[in-house]
Design a protein around this motif. Structure first.
Motif, short mmCIF file in Angstrom:
data_model
loop_
_atom_site.label_atom_id
_atom_site.label_comp_id
_atom_site.label_asym_id
_atom_site.label_seq_id
_atom_site.Cartn_x
_atom_site.Cartn_y
_atom_site.Cartn_z
N PRO A 112 -6.06 6.09 3.15
CA PRO A 112 -4.88 5.68 3.92
C PRO A 112 -4.13 4.56 3.20
N GLY A 113 -2.82 4.69 3.15
CA GLY A 113 -2.01 3.69 2.47
C GLY A 113 -1.51 4.17 1.12
N VAL A 114 -2.14 5.22 0.58
CA VAL A 114 -1.70 5.76 -0.71
C VAL A 114 -0.41 6.53 -0.55
N SER A 115 -0.33 7.38 0.45
CA SER A 115 0.80 8.28 0.74
C SER A 115 0.64 9.62 0.05
N PRO A 175 7.46 8.03 0.68
CA PRO A 175 6.27 7.64 -0.08
C PRO A 175 5.72 6.28 0.35
N VAL A 176 5.50 6.13 1.67
CA VAL A 176 5.05 4.84 2.20
C VAL A 176 3.77 4.97 3.02
N SER A 177 3.22 6.17 3.10
CA SER A 177 1.98 6.48 3.82
C SER A 177 2.18 6.53 5.33
N GLY A 214 0.16 0.61 -4.38
CA GLY A 214 1.09 1.72 -4.56
C GLY A 214 2.52 1.25 -4.75
N GLY A 215 2.89 0.17 -4.05
CA GLY A 215 4.24 -0.38 -4.19
C GLY A 215 4.51 -0.88 -5.59
N VAL A 216 3.54 -1.60 -6.16
CA VAL A 216 3.70 -2.09 -7.53
C VAL A 216 3.85 -0.92 -8.50
N PHE A 217 3.03 0.11 -8.31
CA PHE A 217 3.12 1.30 -9.16
C PHE A 217 4.50 1.94 -9.07
N MET A 218 5.05 2.00 -7.86
CA MET A 218 6.32 2.68 -7.66
C MET A 218 7.50 1.94 -8.29
#
Length: 285
Positions: free
Chosen positions: A169-172, A20-22, A131-135
């Protein structure tokens, strides 16, 4: 693109396609680091086509799901469509799940938005951090999966809607669809596996569209060298993805998303600092 550049990008794709890193974001970053010119139609197509090479590893690893059909009798009184749906239910779920991506993907491509996004490292960096903060928090928010819950038409369609977010791009795509599955009450493992399955028709369609676009616009790209690079990229991505996929399912099931969240924030943060301070990502200018 050189042989070495092709192999490096394909390895990055194979390693990141199911994480999950795009994968698209990482390939854009890698292309910039290697100094590969952005905006070239062949580079855009290469980015999508080798992803399909990685996706084929799903068919290889889960071949029983793709090629073993339901031979139990359909409910009494079923019409032809219902009988076919019963026998090929797995494929029916993939069709339902991929419909949103077809609509949104075609609109994004026709409008030129997709090509613009693929050229933007800044968009990739921002979405990696967001996305990282969300994860960091999504495990607590959605980790209520039930082993009894299975993918049905409604869940497949809703997961397909989540997949549309990954046009950025970048969302994954992997993150979007796995989280989408978890919001539907699926366990992390079941959500991850359906994410893999849904990737097959999604990336097959994206690959076909890119090939058709390349053939329509200008066939000067179709040199022996470029075609060889495409084949090499697909083969390398397939092998690496096959090795990475099983590890990811086991890791995600046991530890969740948090480690990937920290990774995304670090990588995206470093790129943002470089871009905002006027530095180029290319290792050789």
């Amino acid at each position: 693109m050189t042989w070495i550049e092709t192999v490096i990008i394909a390895i990055v794709e194979g390693l990141t396609e199911f994480l999950p890193v795009s994968s698209t974001g990482h390939m854009i970053i890698t292309q910039n680091l290697l100094g590969i010119p952005q905006g070239d139609p062949f580079v855009h197509a290469f980015t999508f086509i080798i992803q399909f090479g990685a996706i084929l590893s799903v068919v290889c690893l889960y071949w029983k799901r793709f090629f073993v059909f339901d031979n139990t009798p359909a409910p009494e009184g079923s019409n032809l469509f219902q009988r076919l749906k019963h026998r090929f239910y797995f494929y029916w779920l993939l069709i339902v799940g991929v419909i949103p991506a077809i609509v949104i993907g075609l609109l994004a491509k026709k409008s030129g938005l997709l090509d613009w996004l693929l050229d933007s490292v800044l968009v990739v960096a921002i979405m990696l951090v967001v996305g990282g903060v969300f994860m960091l928090f999504c495990d607590k928010l959605f980790n209520k999966g039930n082993d009894q819950n299975k993918v049905n038409e409604k869940r497949a369609f809703n997961i397909g809607l989540y997949q549309c977010i990954s046009v950025i791009p970048g969302v994954s795509r992997s993150m979007a669809t796995i989280v989408g599955g978890m919001t539907q009450g699926l366990t992390r493992q079941r959500a991850a596996e359906f994410s893999f399955f849904l990737a097959v028709p999604t990336m097959a369609g994206a690959t076909l569209l890119d090939l058709l676009d390349l053939l329509k616009e200008d066939t000067s790209w179709a040199t022996t060298h470029n075609i060889t690079m495409l084949i090499l990229g697909c083969v390398v991505a397939f092998i690496v993805a096959l090795l990475a996929m099983k590890w990811f399912v086991a890791f995600l099931t046991k530890y969740g998303f948090k480690a990937f969240g920290y990774y995304r924030i670090i990588v995206g943060g470093i790129i943002l600092v470089l871009l905002l301070t006027g530095h180029s990502l290319a290792m050789v200018d």
